[in-house]
Design a protein around this motif. Structure first.
Motif, PDB file in Angstrom:
ATOM      1  N   ARG A  91       0.876  -1.170   0.000  1.00 13.06           N
ATOM      2  CA  ARG A  91       0.000   0.000   0.000  1.00 13.06           C
ATOM      3  C   ARG A  91       0.913   1.219   0.000  1.00 13.06           C
ATOM      4  NH1 ARG A  91      -4.559   1.871   4.338  1.00 13.06           N
ATOM      5  NH2 ARG A  91      -4.620   4.014   3.624  1.00 13.06           N
ATOM      6  N   GLN A  92       0.720   2.105  -0.967  1.00 17.51           N
ATOM      7  CA  GLN A  92       1.562   3.300  -1.085  1.00 17.51           C
ATOM      8  C   GLN A  92       0.691   4.539  -0.939  1.00 17.51           C
ATOM      9  OE1 GLN A  92       3.353   4.052  -4.933  1.00 17.51           O
ATOM     10  NE2 GLN A  92       5.105   5.023  -3.970  1.00 17.51           N
ATOM     11  N   ASP A  93       1.024   5.370   0.045  1.00 18.94           N
ATOM     12  CA  ASP A  93       0.353   6.650   0.261  1.00 18.94           C
ATOM     13  C   ASP A  93       1.363   7.754  -0.006  1.00 18.94           C
ATOM     14  OD1 ASP A  93      -2.092   5.531   1.143  1.00 18.94           O
ATOM     15  OD2 ASP A  93      -1.234   5.226   3.135  1.00 18.94           O
ATOM     16  N   GLU A 107       1.714  11.896   0.009  1.00 24.38           N
ATOM     17  CA  GLU A 107       1.095  13.153   0.419  1.00 24.38           C
ATOM     18  C   GLU A 107       2.033  14.298   0.074  1.00 24.38           C
ATOM     19  OE1 GLU A 107      -0.846  15.307   4.341  1.00 24.38           O
ATOM     20  OE2 GLU A 107      -0.093  13.278   4.480  1.00 24.38           O
ATOM     21  N   THR A 112      -3.218  14.083  -1.851  1.00 24.59           N
ATOM     22  CA  THR A 112      -2.976  12.734  -1.353  1.00 24.59           C
ATOM     23  C   THR A 112      -3.313  11.718  -2.435  1.00 24.59           C
ATOM     24  OG1 THR A 112      -3.553  13.460   0.866  1.00 24.59           O
ATOM     25  CG2 THR A 112      -3.511  11.100   0.484  1.00 24.59           C
ATOM     26  N   GLU A 152      -3.350   7.474  -3.042  1.00 24.17           N
ATOM     27  CA  GLU A 152      -3.268   6.163  -2.391  1.00 24.17           C
ATOM     28  C   GLU A 152      -3.419   5.096  -3.467  1.00 24.17           C
ATOM     29  OE1 GLU A 152      -5.988   3.573   0.648  1.00 24.17           O
ATOM     30  OE2 GLU A 152      -5.832   5.724   0.981  1.00 24.17           O
TER      31      GLU A 152
END
Length: 169
Positions: free
Chosen positions: A138-140, A142, A152, A154
């Protein structure tokens, strides 16, 4: 019109007033023009501020897209992400390994060879450390803007993580 005995026609005047604008009429016209110019000026200022905010958000989105286009680094996976400044915008990338059952990962964990590979011997003694395996992450991302809320993004990506055997050593 009536005629003046010496010069000719004389314009008709009202009840003793002179022709033209009175001082009150001129002041009222100036007040109306001043109010209208303030409204127009406020509209121009607001539109310029709105344009600056849109340009700022677009630049932050470009930074987020460029970070999203970069490959996932194994060092970032190991540390859980990274932060920095790109094109004057502060950003943070957070990575988390998703624990999803993958058929190849399950077979590799049991010591079997993947079906697409050629002949292999999982128990060869001369093998170096097992290679890293691919894992969904999972890549977030910001990106902080200068005006307004941050951008942002995601998503889920594949990245290489050290195998469980290599972690145990």
């Amino acid at each position: 019109m009536r005629r003046h005995p010496r010069s000719g026609p004389v314009p008709h005047r009202g009840a003793g007033g002179a022709a033209g604008f009175t001082l009150i009429e001129a002041l009222a016209a100036f007040a109306i023009v001043a109010v209208l110019s303030l409204v127009v000026q406020r509209g121009l200022v607001q539109s310029r501020l709105g344009l600056a905010a849109v340009e700022d958000r677009l630049a932050a989105e470009r930074v987020a897209r460029s970070l999203l286009a970069e490959p996932v680094r194994p060092s970032d996976v190991a540390s859980g992400g990274r932060a920095g400044i790109l094109d004057g915008y502060r950003f943070a990338i957070r990575l988390a390994v998703l624990d999803l059952p993958l058929p190849e990962a399950e077979r590799a964990a049991q010591g079997a060879c993947p079906p697409t590979a050629g002949p292999c011997d999982p128990g060869r003694a001369g093998d170096p450390a097992p290679p890293a395996r691919w894992q969904p992450l999972r890549q977030d991302i910001e990106v902080a803007t200068l005006r307004g809320p941050s951008v942002t993004v995601e998503t889920i990506r594949l990245g290489q993580v050290p195998s469980t055997d290599a972690r145990a050593r």
